[in-house]
Design an enzyme around this catalytic site. Structure first.
Site, PDB file in Angstrom:
ATOM      1  N   LEU A 209       0.897  -1.319  -0.233  1.00 34.05           N
ATOM      2  CA  LEU A 209      -0.042  -0.071   0.077  1.00 34.05           C
ATOM      3  C   LEU A 209       1.475   1.132   0.451  1.00 34.05           C
ATOM      4  CD1 LEU A 209      -2.834  -0.725   3.100  1.00 34.05           C
ATOM      5  CD2 LEU A 209      -3.489  -0.798   0.263  1.00 34.05           C
ATOM      6  N   HIS A 210       0.933   2.065  -0.993  1.00 34.20           N
ATOM      7  CA  HIS A 210       1.509   3.356   0.070  1.00 34.20           C
ATOM      8  C   HIS A 210       0.494   4.304  -1.584  1.00 34.20           C
ATOM      9  CE1 HIS A 210       2.339   2.212  -4.796  1.00 34.20           C
ATOM     10  NE2 HIS A 210       2.521   3.653  -5.075  1.00 34.20           N
ATOM     11  N   ARG A 211      -0.589   4.293  -1.910  1.00 34.37           N
ATOM     12  CA  ARG A 211      -1.703   5.444  -2.609  1.00 34.37           C
ATOM     13  C   ARG A 211      -1.504   6.382  -0.853  1.00 34.37           C
ATOM     14  NH1 ARG A 211       0.138   5.447  -6.885  1.00 34.37           N
ATOM     15  NH2 ARG A 211       0.429   3.230  -7.744  1.00 34.37           N
ATOM     16  N   ASP A 283      -2.374  -1.489  -3.747  1.00 35.10           N
ATOM     17  CA  ASP A 283      -3.016  -0.004  -4.616  1.00 35.10           C
ATOM     18  C   ASP A 283      -1.666   0.015  -5.613  1.00 35.10           C
ATOM     19  OD1 ASP A 283      -0.789   0.988  -2.995  1.00 35.10           O
ATOM     20  OD2 ASP A 283      -2.126   1.943  -2.138  1.00 35.10           O
TER      21      ASP A 283
END
Ligand code: UD1
Ligand code: UDP
Length: 366
Positions: A209-211, A283
């Protein structure tokens, strides 16, 4: 002919590796084609940058602009100023940008404004329609000044045609990220975490996850991870954490016996884990493409995608960003009814060769 190849962030390194290799092949065949590899410095940690150069055998960059982190405008400005200086010292004939990160947009603008240097955009034409994402702005701006579009799908081609781009500027070539995947497939490496966490084939889930929409808000990130833990039936969850997410994760203190938070992995270890996973939850953009090619079920925590073929053809499913959508998706996964998917057209490992062949023809080098 001198080509600048721009790379700044993790997914860029994976996309440029085969392009460099294809250029070097042409050089060996006596074609007058040379490149200068420009690292903007957008990503700089060893685990986000240097390790990819080592594992993928990418030559050391000729220049590093050392732009580093910052706000969108700061980062864009620093990259543009650094690249403009380089172009003033020695201009190139063609600037190749890949993907949709800030480095992509910043360098395309600097090149285009420097005596109208030609710009080629690898992965041009894709659109999520979500203008709250910095990447969508980067795509739109880059494509507005691109001369040659090297595209990954018919959907991208149509997006460009609908925006008024003439057919003779669009080259449907496939996906260089998948060139790298095919090339590295025999070299994928079991990470040491495999034994440490007693992982078994198809017996764990890998997540990233990094958005900003998922990780920049503490409560949101906590809700998402909690729901994933609650839905996972105790399967090990391997979570290599992007530095953007790491900062936030420290403040929320989630602890579960099956959640294994680790540092970002090298390419060979990460894709080994994807290949053998029961599923991916992410994501990321690029990971949905890799999961599609490896036929691994992929759940994407986003409301939109610029890569619709990963859903229509591949194994990817958009869950959205509401944590409530997570349990039904896991139920579907555990019922064994996840769609099988197939591989999109021209994602065949030969994309970079096609790109360089087009460049040789366009610039009359043969
Ligand atoms: C960027 C891209 C995103 C891409 C992602 C790939 C933009 C707008 N976003 O997001 O499209 O999916 O890269 O991973 O270009 N940081 C470090 N070390 C690093 C790099 C970053 O600690 O080597 C931290 C810094 O605190 C930085 C933050 O991560 O402020 C965000 O980095 P940045 O490059 O701005 O965006 P990403 O979230 O990495
Ligand atoms: N990746 C990796 N190690 C990790 C996470 C991702 O090597 O710990 C690779 C992944 O295989 C893919 C690329 O990084 O090739 C995707 O980058 P990211 O998700 O950061 O960016 P996006 O594709 O969303 O722009």
């Amino acid at each position: 002919m001198l080509i600048d190849i721009i790379a700044g962030a993790r997914p860029n390194f994976i996309k440029i590796a085969p392009i460099i290799e294809a250029i070097e092949t042409q050089q060996k065949d006596g074609v007058n084609i040379h490149y200068r590899l420009v690292h903007t410095g957008q990503h700089y940690d060893k685990k986000m940058s240097g390790d990819f150069f080592d594992q993928l055998n990418i030559p050391a960059p000729h220049h590093n602009l050392e732009a580093g982190s910052g706000t969108q405008a700061e980062q864009t400005g620093k990259i543009m100023m650094g690249y403009e200086r380089l172009l003033m010292e020695k201009p190139c004939d063609l600037c190749i940008v890949v993907g949709d990160v800030t480095s992509t947009m910043a360098c395309s603008i600097a090149a285009k404004k420097m005596n109208n240097i030609k710009v080629a955009h690898v992965e041009g034409g894709i659109r999520s329609g979500d203008w709250t994402m910095p990447e969508e702005i980067n795509r739109i701006v880059t494509d507005a000044i691109t001369d040659y579009f090297f595209t990954t799908s018919e959907v991208a081609n149509n997006n460009l045609r609908n925006a008024g781009v003439k057919n003779d500027k669009i080259f449907f070539v496939g996906n260089t990220m998948i060139d790298t995947l095919y090339k590295q497939m025999p070299r994928l490496q079991k990470p040491d975490k495999w034994d440490k966490y007693e992982l078994k084939d198809k017996g764990y889930i890998i997540m990233t996850l990094h958005r900003p929409a998922n990780v920049d808000n503490k409560e949101k990130l906590k809700e998402l991870i909690t729901e994933i833990i609650n839905s996972s039936k105790g399967l090990p969850l391997i979570f290599p954490v992007h530095p953007r997410t790491a900062k936030m994760l420290e403040t929320i203190g989630i602890d579960a016996g099956n959640l294994h938070v680790i540092e970002p992995l090298g390419y060979l270890e990460f894709n080994y884990l994807v290949k053998n996973a029961k599923a991916v939850i992410t994501d990321s953009g690029g990971i949905t493409e890799e999961a599609t090619v490896m036929g691994v079920p992929c759940m994407t925590l986003r409301d939109s995608t610029e890569r619709p073929e990963t859903c229509t053809i591949g194994t990817n499913e958009l869950l959205g960003t509401d944590p409530k959508s997570i349990p039904p998706a896991f139920d579907q996964l555990f019922s064994g009814k996840w769609k099988k998917g197939s591989i999109p057209e021209l994602w065949d490992g030969k994309t970079a060769q096609r790109i360089v062949k087009h460049i040789v023809e366009l610039f009359g080098l043969n």
